[in-house]
Design a protein around this motif. Sequence first.
Motif, PDB file in Angstrom:
ATOM      1  N   LEU A 239       0.831  -1.207   0.000  1.00  0.00           N
ATOM      2  CA  LEU A 239       0.000   0.000   0.000  1.00  0.00           C
ATOM      3  C   LEU A 239       0.869   1.262   0.000  1.00  0.00           C
ATOM      4  O   LEU A 239       1.937   1.287   0.609  1.00  0.00           O
ATOM      5  N   CYS A 240       0.363   2.330  -0.651  1.00  0.00           N
ATOM      6  CA  CYS A 240       1.088   3.600  -0.751  1.00  0.00           C
ATOM      7  C   CYS A 240       0.587   4.580   0.316  1.00  0.00           C
ATOM      8  O   CYS A 240      -0.543   5.057   0.243  1.00  0.00           O
ATOM      9  N   PRO A 241       1.432   4.888   1.320  1.00  0.00           N
ATOM     10  CA  PRO A 241       1.001   5.809   2.372  1.00  0.00           C
ATOM     11  C   PRO A 241       0.977   7.262   1.917  1.00  0.00           C
ATOM     12  O   PRO A 241       0.541   8.144   2.654  1.00  0.00           O
ATOM     13  N   ALA A 280      10.733   4.966  -4.825  1.00  0.00           N
ATOM     14  CA  ALA A 280      10.597   5.497  -6.193  1.00  0.00           C
ATOM     15  C   ALA A 280       9.278   6.230  -6.410  1.00  0.00           C
ATOM     16  O   ALA A 280       8.988   6.664  -7.520  1.00  0.00           O
ATOM     17  N   CYS A 281       8.480   6.385  -5.347  1.00  0.00           N
ATOM     18  CA  CYS A 281       7.103   6.885  -5.525  1.00  0.00           C
ATOM     19  C   CYS A 281       7.015   8.388  -5.190  1.00  0.00           C
ATOM     20  O   CYS A 281       7.349   8.799  -4.072  1.00  0.00           O
ATOM     21  N   PRO A 282       6.534   9.219  -6.130  1.00  0.00           N
ATOM     22  CA  PRO A 282       6.413  10.652  -5.843  1.00  0.00           C
ATOM     23  C   PRO A 282       5.429  10.948  -4.705  1.00  0.00           C
ATOM     24  O   PRO A 282       5.653  11.875  -3.919  1.00  0.00           O
ATOM     25  N   HIS A 283       4.370  10.137  -4.590  1.00  0.00           N
ATOM     26  CA  HIS A 283       3.394  10.356  -3.496  1.00  0.00           C
ATOM     27  C   HIS A 283       4.054  10.109  -2.137  1.00  0.00           C
ATOM     28  O   HIS A 283       3.876  10.884  -1.205  1.00  0.00           O
ATOM     29  N   CYS A 284       4.791   9.019  -2.067  1.00  0.00           N
ATOM     30  CA  CYS A 284       5.469   8.685  -0.802  1.00  0.00           C
ATOM     31  C   CYS A 284       6.525   9.735  -0.471  1.00  0.00           C
ATOM     32  O   CYS A 284       6.631  10.175   0.680  1.00  0.00           O
ATOM     33  N   GLN A 285       7.285  10.126  -1.483  1.00  0.00           N
ATOM     34  CA  GLN A 285       8.367  11.088  -1.225  1.00  0.00           C
ATOM     35  C   GLN A 285       7.784  12.449  -0.822  1.00  0.00           C
ATOM     36  O   GLN A 285       8.337  13.139   0.038  1.00  0.00           O
TER      37      GLN A 285
HETATM   38 ZN    ZN Z   1       3.784   5.479  -2.723  1.00  0.00          ZN
END
Ligand code: ZN
Length: 516
Positions: A239-241, A280-285
């Motif tokens: 899951l993407c936090p 690698a995820c812009p949302h996570c970063q």
């Molecule tokens: Zn993410």
Amino acid sequence: MKQYLLPLPNGKTEFTGGRVALPQALCLDRADFAPEALDVFAERAGVTLTDEGAPLLRLYRNEKFPAEGYRLRVTEAKGIEVEAATEQGLGWALVTLLSLIDGGSAPCCDIEDQPMYAYRGILLDCVRHFFPVETVKAFIDAISMAKLNMLHWMLTNDQGWRIELKSFPELHENNAPEFYTQDEIREVIAYASARGVEIIPEVDLPGHTTAVLSVYPELGCAGKKVRLGDAPGIYSVILCPGKESVFELLLPLLEEVAGLFPSPLLHLGGDEAPKSEWEACPHCQRRMAEEGLDSEEELQGWFTARLIEHLRTLGKRPICWNESLLSDYLQQQAPELVAQYWAEMHTEGPTRRFWEAGGDVIFSDYLSVYLDQPHGSNPMKTVYAYGPRMPYFNPPAPLPALGMEACVWTEYVATPEKLATMAFPRAYALAEAAWTAPARKDYADFRRRLDAFLARFPGMGFTPPALADPQGLDRYRERLAFVKMQATAPRPENNGGAGGAIDGKFLLRWVKFFLG
Ligand code: ZN
Ligand code: ACM
């Protein structure tokens, strides 16, 4: 007489001579105790309980006893007397009484008993293989005979979502018909409760969530399509936090799960969550930058803390596997967290700090009390000797612990028969290790009592395995066969690797463990 007692009582245990016969219709004075534990006792003992006549079984509520503690006295003059402060205490007294009944009578005795640890658990994984309600009940019945009081029910993972949800039915419908309806879950909870067993559900987050992502792929970092898992192992897509939509699912979902299970505890998993996608995820970063989090481990802590904040409003206390302690943020934000220790890997320091600071820990070292491991790897003697500790940390005196739990993962356990032979009789070794103070424990004595106990109460009705305590070559054969099976099992198709750096000491311990 003592030969039937398991776990060994943790207090005065005297047999005073003489016996008291139990009539088929047993008259009792139940005081204000609820009927559930008494009904279970009557069924197990094959007697009927009646309020008519002169009572032979007298119950006394005595608030002086600790939770789960009891006193059982059997005398020719007064019959059977039980004192306890709680329904659980009464239930365990009746289990002790049942163990002692032989040929329709009970020996005169005076037993004062109470558990060493409040949490004495078994994990049952009903995801990797699904087990019908009848099997789960048989399992609960068998563990309750040894006064184990917690069933950690693994209900969500990569291979399935096993809880019927009204709010998100797509999840359980995705693996139809292998899920438990809410009525079945309530039935299992009531069955367990009558036997003194509390059920703690685990919703494993944010890793081991392929079953969720196979329904809602947009909740992963890259939104990639994934199939329901069909292999054991660690799945790299989690899951993407960074996405709010993840919380729009999880908050109401946890609320529904919390409402279904009366236990004050709820397990949020948190183990084996690979961070490659998050890196690698812009949302996570973006989330990390906004929240001032300096690592992906802290991002997991932030994610878990947000769920815990919600659990607080629902009156639930969270449990997390020890990887979650890698986040200082989580340790600060959630002082009520219960940590479940299973492996040190790179988490030895944080777990130790949490433990030393007085955090509640449940101990489940996988190289001692994982019961999916063959008997040749974690033999009964190892399970019996287990106590709260970490492999590279030996404090002068054992620190207090909430308790211990043995885990029956079921990647390689496909039938109720196999489940019974993996879980039993080793679960009974854990039961005594968690109930009876170390100074009273004696393995040879336990083995003698176990044989007598199993002859009367064979766990789940199956003959216990001859290899319960394998020696020499048999041990190696069992280990080799298991390692070979794991090595040749299919791998997860979206598995990006082992899920992070593996600590050298961890690897070394595995090698030492394998060499025995
Ligand atoms: Zn993410
Ligand atoms: C675990 O064995 N992954 C908790």
